[in-house]
Design a protein around this motif. Sequence first.
Motif, PDB file in Angstrom:
ATOM      1  N   GLU A  77     -11.762  75.885 107.659  1.00 32.68           N
ATOM      2  CA  GLU A  77     -12.590  74.904 108.368  1.00 32.68           C
ATOM      3  C   GLU A  77     -14.046  75.371 108.478  1.00 32.68           C
ATOM      4  O   GLU A  77     -14.960  74.561 108.354  1.00 32.68           O
ATOM      5  N   ASN A  78     -14.251  76.642 108.710  1.00 34.48           N
ATOM      6  CA  ASN A  78     -15.612  77.187 108.824  1.00 34.48           C
ATOM      7  C   ASN A  78     -15.812  78.529 108.121  1.00 34.48           C
ATOM      8  O   ASN A  78     -16.946  78.936 107.896  1.00 34.48           O
ATOM      9  N   TRP A 118     -24.730  74.187 101.700  1.00 34.81           N
ATOM     10  CA  TRP A 118     -24.764  73.045 102.627  1.00 34.81           C
ATOM     11  C   TRP A 118     -25.981  73.256 103.520  1.00 34.81           C
ATOM     12  O   TRP A 118     -26.254  74.394 103.919  1.00 34.81           O
ATOM     13  N   ASN A 160     -22.339  70.558  99.385  1.00 34.22           N
ATOM     14  CA  ASN A 160     -21.821  69.658 100.409  1.00 34.22           C
ATOM     15  C   ASN A 160     -22.967  68.820 100.982  1.00 34.22           C
ATOM     16  O   ASN A 160     -24.031  69.372 101.313  1.00 34.22           O
ATOM     17  N   ASN A 203     -19.146  67.322  97.313  1.00 35.64           N
ATOM     18  CA  ASN A 203     -18.412  66.785  98.462  1.00 35.64           C
ATOM     19  C   ASN A 203     -19.379  66.089  99.432  1.00 35.64           C
ATOM     20  O   ASN A 203     -20.458  66.620  99.709  1.00 35.64           O
ATOM     21  N   GLN A 237     -15.054  62.981 101.914  1.00 34.20           N
ATOM     22  CA  GLN A 237     -14.620  63.546 103.194  1.00 34.20           C
ATOM     23  C   GLN A 237     -13.726  62.576 103.958  1.00 34.20           C
ATOM     24  O   GLN A 237     -12.729  62.948 104.529  1.00 34.20           O
ATOM     25  N   HIS A 239     -14.169  60.778 106.898  1.00 34.37           N
ATOM     26  CA  HIS A 239     -14.092  60.780 108.357  1.00 34.37           C
ATOM     27  C   HIS A 239     -14.251  59.323 108.786  1.00 34.37           C
ATOM     28  O   HIS A 239     -15.350  58.776 108.755  1.00 34.37           O
ATOM     29  N   TRP A 297      -8.392  66.924 108.075  1.00 34.28           N
ATOM     30  CA  TRP A 297      -9.302  67.921 108.652  1.00 34.28           C
ATOM     31  C   TRP A 297      -8.747  68.460 109.972  1.00 34.28           C
ATOM     32  O   TRP A 297      -9.318  68.256 111.038  1.00 34.28           O
TER      33      TRP A 297
HETATM   34  C1  XIL Z   1     -16.970  71.002 110.924  1.00 34.25           C
HETATM   35  C2  XIL Z   1     -15.929  71.880 111.587  1.00 34.25           C
HETATM   36  O1  XIL Z   1     -14.738  71.134 111.671  1.00 34.25           O
HETATM   37  C3  XIL Z   1     -16.387  72.296 112.955  1.00 34.25           C
HETATM   38  O2  XIL Z   1     -15.499  73.251 113.499  1.00 34.25           O
HETATM   39  C4  XIL Z   1     -17.785  72.900 112.877  1.00 34.25           C
HETATM   40  O3  XIL Z   1     -18.256  73.160 114.171  1.00 34.25           O
HETATM   41  C5  XIL Z   1     -18.733  71.969 112.166  1.00 34.25           C
HETATM   42  O4  XIL Z   1     -18.222  71.651 110.890  1.00 34.25           O
HETATM   43  N1  XIL Z   1     -18.283  67.868 107.146  1.00 34.25           N
HETATM   44  C6  XIL Z   1     -17.894  69.057 106.591  1.00 34.25           C
HETATM   45  C7  XIL Z   1     -17.163  70.065 107.407  1.00 34.25           C
HETATM   46  O5  XIL Z   1     -18.071  69.255 105.376  1.00 34.25           O
HETATM   47  O6  XIL Z   1     -17.476  71.373 107.051  1.00 34.25           O
HETATM   48  C8  XIL Z   1     -17.422  69.866 108.866  1.00 34.25           C
HETATM   49  O7  XIL Z   1     -16.580  70.757 109.596  1.00 34.25           O
HETATM   50  C9  XIL Z   1     -17.183  68.431 109.269  1.00 34.25           C
HETATM   51  C10 XIL Z   1     -18.110  67.512 108.530  1.00 34.25           C
END
Ligand code: XIL
Length: 446
Positions: A77-78, A118, A160, A203, A237, A239, A297
């Motif tokens: 995730e990070n 990124w 990214n 991405n 992504q 979201h 995610w």
């Molecule tokens: C987010 C993580 O989930 C969080 O923990 C962090 O604080 C910020 O980044 N796009 C992306 C991811 O490519 O890396 C991001 O992840 C969410 C949005």
Amino acid sequence: MKLTSRSVSLVPIMATALAAALGAVLVVSAPANAATTLGAAAAQSGRYFGTAVAAGRLSDQTYVNILNTEFNMVTAENEMKWDATEPNRGQFNYSGGDRILNQAVGNGSRVRGHALLWHQQEPGWARSMEGSSLRQAMINHVTQVATHYRGKIYAWDVVNEAFADGGSGGRRDSNLQRTGNDWIEAAFRAARAADPAAKLCYNDYNTDGINPKSTGIYNMVRDFKARGVPIDCVGFQSHLTNNAPSDYRANLQRFADLGVEVQITELDIAGSNQANAYRDVTNACMAIRACTGITVWGIRDTDSWRTGENPLLFTGSGAKKPAYNAVLDALNAGGPGPTTTTTTTSNNPGPGGCTASVSLNQWNDGFVASVKVTAGSSALRGWRVTATLSNGTVTSSWSSNRSGNSGAVTFTNVDYNGSVPAGGSTEFGFQGTGSGAGLNPSCTAT
Ligand code: XIL
């Protein structure tokens, strides 16, 4: 999955018998051979199902149980981001990333690398840099991190979120962008040189339908393909809230038609239509051969970065939500397999020799071929591969010098991939129009 004629014909008999015996409401359940986990269900069509993992949660038993049971692809995730891996210039820290990678590999999962460059989560030292010194530092970062993880990453998000939101269709302003518009291709070339086996992805978010931003990215990918800049995949992504755009599938398809794989990389969906929207997204991927997998995610709602929005497949206590069942059913329902892959190997692997094998992604009127050159029991100093295009024409190639574009086409190594250690391998590729069937590559050491 197909219902066989036998199971179809048995259904009414069983139903009648059951109803007669029990006087009960008939509950139609999934076929007996449906997979019961997300990863296994996706694997039936050659796809993966992944999740983002946070190293800090790997001591949580509920979390780890779900992770190990349900998923067969993992994204840090990070922990593989720039601020985590190079907190000081030239000093690399892979502890969190390695922990996630080792846990995943120990569980038989593969790993998506996220993300080499990124504009967010840049370390402080890089944020204050610009121009040619930043360009040098960022490319060095790509090289170092991709080299550390060489051979272990299924696909890297090389770059990214480099495109702007809104109607411009252009690049986002950032210190990375201000080093020159070619920063993205420079990053992809550096990543390919450092880890030739990893698929290289671009991405981004808000790219879930056909809109100016996704079209800007589409144009970049088309240009990269035409000029031989190494790019293999595009990550969406996703979201989302409530719904995927109605042209979600069409958008994925137009990228696939460029000859790249598409992956859904950070899926989470908030809102009351959650289960339906998850089903729609899964069905869209299943309908496209080149959609190779889906990553959510996070695991439980309490693991999500979208605090309070409950956008994931498991509740905070680890129970499966309706959205989980919607995804599982859609994966079990099948669809065309991903990218059609045929492999042929040829030639003498003995001392001084080499073999070539090809993995072919063929669609209606075009193809992408990835060729792997493997050294025999002694190292190669150079190689030549000949492949036959009987009904197709090569339009571009990468990581090789090419002579000809149809009939017998010859590819030789470029400067950086001629030396291959004994038993080692390197890859090059080409794309074209028409059919790539029957390439039958043969390799000669030079
Ligand atoms: C987010 C993580 O989930 C969080 O923990 C962090 O604080 C910020 O980044 N796009 C992306 C991811 O490519 O890396 C991001 O992840 C969410 C949005």
